[in-house]
Write a protein that holds these residues in place. Structure first.
Motif, PDB file in Angstrom:
ATOM      1  N   PRO B 142       0.830  -1.221   0.000  1.00 32.36           N
ATOM      2  CA  PRO B 142       0.000   0.000   0.000  1.00 32.36           C
ATOM      3  C   PRO B 142       0.852   1.254   0.000  1.00 32.36           C
ATOM      4  CG  PRO B 142      -0.706  -1.537   1.705  1.00 32.36           C
ATOM      5  CD  PRO B 142       0.562  -2.083   1.148  1.00 32.36           C
ATOM      6  N   TRP B 143       0.322   2.286  -0.600  1.00 28.65           N
ATOM      7  CA  TRP B 143       1.002   3.569  -0.607  1.00 28.65           C
ATOM      8  C   TRP B 143       1.003   4.164   0.804  1.00 28.65           C
ATOM      9  CZ3 TRP B 143      -1.772   5.264  -5.698  1.00 28.65           C
ATOM     10  CH2 TRP B 143      -1.036   4.752  -6.777  1.00 28.65           C
ATOM     11  N   PRO B 144       1.986   5.047   1.092  1.00 28.36           N
ATOM     12  CA  PRO B 144       2.079   5.605   2.460  1.00 28.36           C
ATOM     13  C   PRO B 144       0.787   6.311   2.864  1.00 28.36           C
ATOM     14  CG  PRO B 144       3.541   6.766   0.916  1.00 28.36           C
ATOM     15  CD  PRO B 144       3.093   5.516   0.235  1.00 28.36           C
ATOM     16  N   GLY B 145       0.405   6.100   4.111  1.00 29.74           N
ATOM     17  CA  GLY B 145      -0.799   6.755   4.629  1.00 29.74           C
ATOM     18  C   GLY B 145      -2.083   6.143   4.144  1.00 29.74           C
ATOM     19  N   ALA B 146      -1.994   4.947   3.521  1.00 35.37           N
ATOM     20  CA  ALA B 146      -3.207   4.358   2.946  1.00 35.37           C
ATOM     21  C   ALA B 146      -4.239   4.065   4.019  1.00 35.37           C
ATOM     22  CB  ALA B 146      -2.852   3.088   2.178  1.00 35.37           C
ATOM     23  N   SER B 147      -3.790   3.557   5.183  1.00 37.49           N
ATOM     24  CA  SER B 147      -4.811   3.214   6.182  1.00 37.49           C
ATOM     25  C   SER B 147      -5.455   4.477   6.740  1.00 37.49           C
ATOM     26  CB  SER B 147      -4.249   2.339   7.300  1.00 37.49           C
ATOM     27  OG  SER B 147      -2.958   2.716   7.656  1.00 37.49           O
ATOM     28  N   ARG B 148      -4.655   5.539   6.865  1.00 32.96           N
ATOM     29  CA  ARG B 148      -5.260   6.794   7.332  1.00 32.96           C
ATOM     30  C   ARG B 148      -6.275   7.307   6.304  1.00 32.96           C
ATOM     31  NH1 ARG B 148      -1.273  11.523   8.856  1.00 32.96           N
ATOM     32  NH2 ARG B 148      -0.364  10.047  10.294  1.00 32.96           N
ATOM     33  N   ALA B 149      -5.910   7.186   5.030  1.00 31.57           N
ATOM     34  CA  ALA B 149      -6.810   7.640   3.961  1.00 31.57           C
ATOM     35  C   ALA B 149      -8.117   6.851   3.981  1.00 31.57           C
ATOM     36  CB  ALA B 149      -6.119   7.483   2.602  1.00 31.57           C
ATOM     37  N   PHE B 150      -8.001   5.523   4.158  1.00 37.88           N
ATOM     38  CA  PHE B 150      -9.211   4.706   4.137  1.00 37.88           C
ATOM     39  C   PHE B 150     -10.074   4.985   5.367  1.00 37.88           C
ATOM     40  CE2 PHE B 150     -11.494   0.536   4.345  1.00 37.88           C
ATOM     41  CZ  PHE B 150     -12.207   0.734   3.191  1.00 37.88           C
ATOM     42  N   ARG B 151      -9.389   5.246   6.494  1.00 39.54           N
ATOM     43  CA  ARG B 151     -10.137   5.562   7.712  1.00 39.54           C
ATOM     44  C   ARG B 151     -10.931   6.855   7.519  1.00 39.54           C
ATOM     45  NH1 ARG B 151      -8.288   7.352  13.061  1.00 39.54           N
ATOM     46  NH2 ARG B 151      -6.283   7.711  12.085  1.00 39.54           N
ATOM     47  N   LEU B 152     -10.289   7.851   6.897  1.00 40.41           N
ATOM     48  CA  LEU B 152     -10.981   9.123   6.644  1.00 40.41           C
ATOM     49  C   LEU B 152     -12.160   8.913   5.697  1.00 40.41           C
ATOM     50  CD1 LEU B 152     -11.061  12.186   7.026  1.00 40.41           C
ATOM     51  CD2 LEU B 152      -9.516  12.401   5.087  1.00 40.41           C
ATOM     52  N   ALA B 153     -11.937   8.107   4.650  1.00 42.55           N
ATOM     53  CA  ALA B 153     -13.021   7.842   3.693  1.00 42.55           C
ATOM     54  C   ALA B 153     -14.208   7.206   4.405  1.00 42.55           C
ATOM     55  CB  ALA B 153     -12.521   6.929   2.565  1.00 42.55           C
ATOM     56  N   GLU B 154     -13.930   6.289   5.331  1.00 42.99           N
ATOM     57  CA  GLU B 154     -15.001   5.627   6.068  1.00 42.99           C
ATOM     58  C   GLU B 154     -15.702   6.596   7.001  1.00 42.99           C
ATOM     59  OE1 GLU B 154     -15.565   2.893   4.279  1.00 42.99           O
ATOM     60  OE2 GLU B 154     -15.999   1.923   6.187  1.00 42.99           O
ATOM     61  N   HIS B 155     -14.895   7.463   7.607  1.00 43.26           N
ATOM     62  CA  HIS B 155     -15.446   8.434   8.552  1.00 43.26           C
ATOM     63  C   HIS B 155     -16.403   9.403   7.851  1.00 43.26           C
ATOM     64  CE1 HIS B 155     -15.474  10.561  12.337  1.00 43.26           C
ATOM     65  NE2 HIS B 155     -15.296  11.695  11.685  1.00 43.26           N
ATOM     66  N   LEU B 156     -16.094   9.723   6.586  1.00 39.15           N
ATOM     67  CA  LEU B 156     -16.884  10.718   5.851  1.00 39.15           C
ATOM     68  C   LEU B 156     -18.144  10.137   5.244  1.00 39.15           C
ATOM     69  CD1 LEU B 156     -14.092  12.676   3.956  1.00 39.15           C
ATOM     70  CD2 LEU B 156     -15.441  13.465   5.892  1.00 39.15           C
ATOM     71  N   ARG B 157     -18.279   8.807   5.303  1.00 39.38           N
ATOM     72  CA  ARG B 157     -19.372   8.160   4.569  1.00 39.38           C
ATOM     73  C   ARG B 157     -20.754   8.749   4.868  1.00 39.38           C
ATOM     74  NH1 ARG B 157     -20.938   2.250   4.466  1.00 39.38           N
ATOM     75  NH2 ARG B 157     -19.660   2.096   6.326  1.00 39.38           N
ATOM     76  N   PRO B 158     -21.139   8.903   6.158  1.00 39.24           N
ATOM     77  CA  PRO B 158     -22.503   9.433   6.375  1.00 39.24           C
ATOM     78  C   PRO B 158     -22.663  10.872   5.918  1.00 39.24           C
ATOM     79  CG  PRO B 158     -21.375   9.059   8.473  1.00 39.24           C
ATOM     80  CD  PRO B 158     -20.484   8.526   7.416  1.00 39.24           C
ATOM     81  N   TRP B 159     -21.562  11.587   5.713  1.00 36.54           N
ATOM     82  CA  TRP B 159     -21.656  13.011   5.375  1.00 36.54           C
ATOM     83  C   TRP B 159     -21.609  13.257   3.877  1.00 36.54           C
ATOM     84  CZ3 TRP B 159     -23.281  15.440   9.439  1.00 36.54           C
ATOM     85  CH2 TRP B 159     -22.955  14.937  10.693  1.00 36.54           C
ATOM     86  N   SER B 160     -21.605  12.208   3.097  1.00 27.71           N
ATOM     87  CA  SER B 160     -21.581  12.368   1.654  1.00 27.71           C
ATOM     88  C   SER B 160     -23.025  12.283   1.157  1.00 27.71           C
ATOM     89  CB  SER B 160     -20.703  11.257   1.078  1.00 27.71           C
ATOM     90  OG  SER B 160     -20.933  11.097  -0.270  1.00 27.71           O
ATOM     91  N   MET B 161     -23.595  13.427   0.791  1.00 27.50           N
ATOM     92  CA  MET B 161     -25.045  13.480   0.606  1.00 27.50           C
ATOM     93  C   MET B 161     -25.479  13.738  -0.823  1.00 27.50           C
ATOM     94  SD  MET B 161     -26.573  15.216   3.959  1.00 27.50           S
ATOM     95  CE  MET B 161     -25.992  14.813   5.590  1.00 27.50           C
ATOM     96  N   ALA B 162     -24.692  13.276  -1.791  1.00 27.07           N
ATOM     97  CA  ALA B 162     -25.057  13.509  -3.188  1.00 27.07           C
ATOM     98  C   ALA B 162     -26.447  12.975  -3.507  1.00 27.07           C
ATOM     99  CB  ALA B 162     -24.007  12.876  -4.104  1.00 27.07           C
ATOM    100  N   GLU B 163     -26.770  11.790  -3.001  1.00 23.68           N
ATOM    101  CA  GLU B 163     -28.052  11.186  -3.370  1.00 23.68           C
ATOM    102  C   GLU B 163     -29.219  11.913  -2.706  1.00 23.68           C
ATOM    103  OE1 GLU B 163     -25.716   9.874  -1.538  1.00 23.68           O
ATOM    104  OE2 GLU B 163     -26.387   8.244  -0.238  1.00 23.68           O
ATOM    105  N   VAL B 164     -28.980  12.475  -1.519  1.00 26.72           N
ATOM    106  CA  VAL B 164     -30.044  13.243  -0.867  1.00 26.72           C
ATOM    107  C   VAL B 164     -30.324  14.507  -1.672  1.00 26.72           C
ATOM    108  CG1 VAL B 164     -30.740  14.374   1.271  1.00 26.72           C
ATOM    109  CG2 VAL B 164     -29.301  12.343   1.359  1.00 26.72           C
TER     110      VAL B 164
END
Lengths: 212, 216
Positions: B142-164
């Motif tokens: 994995p590229w450096p910081g990949a786990s931090r990046a994936f953690r952030l992506a997961e954290h942002l999931r409920p706040w991504s409201m394109a479909e709403v």
């Protein structure tokens, strides 16, 4: 998959499970070595945080319904609509489906969300009539549908950016839009603060059999 | 079946073969991980723990790239246009998000929050997911910081409201059509596709598999 020595929670085994990635660590590990998420066997302040966000959410929900959401200015009149008033007006014009969408998203979902989150938070301390499974289902439902309350805020945003036709008709957002958006955000934070593992601890303590 | 010892004495090596349900804390031993298109669910609370899909990585990257492209395209092209009595106005998605900016500092904050929910967070999540998955599908480290990046992506999931926002568009369109003639711009259609893709992206993803691979 197997359950080592019968179904047990990580806490009963003296371990901590990471709520982000599921990795299991020895008790006392501060951070998950796989995903870096902060580890807590249970969040002791979880219920406090839930109630704090819940309360500010509820406080914001009051002005959200009292103040106008939309201000429509035309050549002859200026009209201000609250959330419910706007829905009623839509229904009067015959758009029952849209009125229903607005009422469900802006009234039914937020109000039932306040109720469900309060019920879940209370059930951790007190005896609950609903089974743990049922309560977790409620929790997942609330987590899933909470964001859909933002619909009305987006509608106001679209209307006020698009309907700008000089003196003929123009739409401006009212103060309720802000309070409503804040209320949605705070109740989402309230639901996220809830540690759903607490539901099952009480169940285990009561000696209830883990329903298959 | 392996019974891990109370780990206060030593970090049992078998711990990485265990998985704790994030919802109810039940612990399972992942003996043989479920195969492609199989699912492992928690027997107590029915939360899906593991659900790998066939070449999910490549498909998620493809979807994330399209999401990114669509977000950019939908943001800069005209979105909706109205006209009545010779007057007309049109607006982009960013205009809609920033509609509150004329009326005070608090509403300006709300504007930025809305722009984030509709445009920036979905785009950021797509970038993060691409960054995490590209080395994984090529079987590289994995590229450096990949786990931090994936953690952030997961954290942002409920706040991504394109479909709403998309449903909000539909409601707004019907409201406006009583007042004026509405024209749908290209961005409207781009956005409709985007919404479908965002949902696909989330259903394809098996989080357990990604974390397992990031661990090495």
């Amino acid at each position: 998959m197997e359950t080592p020595g019968g179904l047990k929670s990580a806490r009963e085994m003296g371990l901590i499970g990471c709520t982000r990635c599921g990795r299991v660590w020895p008790d006392g590990t501060p951070r998950c070595g796989r995903c870096g998420h902060k580890l807590r066997s249970r969040d002791p302040k979880s219920i406090q945080k839930v109630w704090a966000w819940w309360l500010v959410g509820l406080i914001c929900y009051v002005p959200a319904n009292v103040y106008p959401m939309l201000q429509t200015r035309t050549l002859v009149f200026t009209q201000e609509n609250t959330i419910v008033g706007g829905a009623v007006e839509l229904a009067n014009h015959g758009s029952y489906a849209i009125a229903l969408v607005i009422l469900v998203a802006s009234v039914l979902i937020p109000v039932s969300k306040f109720g469900v989150v309060a019920l879940l938070a209370l059930s951790v301390r007190h005896r609950a009539r609903l089974s743990a499974r049922r309560r977790l289902q409620l929790y997942e439902l609330v987590e899933y549908i909470g964001r859909w309350s933002m619909i009305d805020v987006f509608v106001v945003a679209i209307l006020s950016s698009l309907v700008q036709l000089g003196s003929i008709v123009s739409v401006k957002p009212g103060p309720a839009a802000l309070y409503f958006a804040l209320s949605v955000i705070f109740t989402m934070l309230s639901a996220q603060a809830f540690d759903s593992r607490l539901i099952w601890d009480r169940e285990a303590k009561n000696g209830a059999s883990p329903a298959p | 079946m392996s019974q891990p010892l109370p780990a206060s004495d030593r970090p049992a090596p078998s711990l990485d073969a265990l998985i704790a349900c994030p919802r109810c804390d039940a612990v399972y031993h992942v003996g043989t991980a479920p195969g492609i298109n199989q699912r492992a669910t928690c027997t107590r609370c029915h939360h899906v723990l593991i659900a790998p899909r066939q070449s999910a990585g490549k498909r998620i990257i493809a979807v994330a790239l399209s999401v990114l492209f669509l977000v950019v395209a939908a943001t800069i092209t005209p979105f909706l246009a109205i006209s009545t009595n010779g007057l007309s106005n049109r607006s982009s998605i960013l205009d809609a998000a920033l509609a509150f900016n004329s009326s005070g500092a608090l509403l300006l904050l709300l504007s930025f929050a809305l722009a984030a929910l509709i445009v920036f967070i979905p785009a950021l999540r797509a970038i993060l997911v691409i960054y995490v998955l590209i080395p994984l599908v090529r079987n590289r480290t994995p590229w450096p910081g990949a786990s931090r990046a994936f953690r952030l992506a997961e954290h942002l999931r409920p706040w991504s409201m394109a479909e709403v926002f998309a449903v909000g568009c539909a409601v707004a369109l019907i409201k406006i059509s009583a007042l004026a003639q509405v024209d749908l711009g290209p961005a409207f259609w781009l956005f409709s596709i985007l919404v479908v893709l965002v949902v696909v992206q989330d259903t394809l993803m098996c989080r357990y598999t990604v974390w397992k691979r990031l661990e090495g």
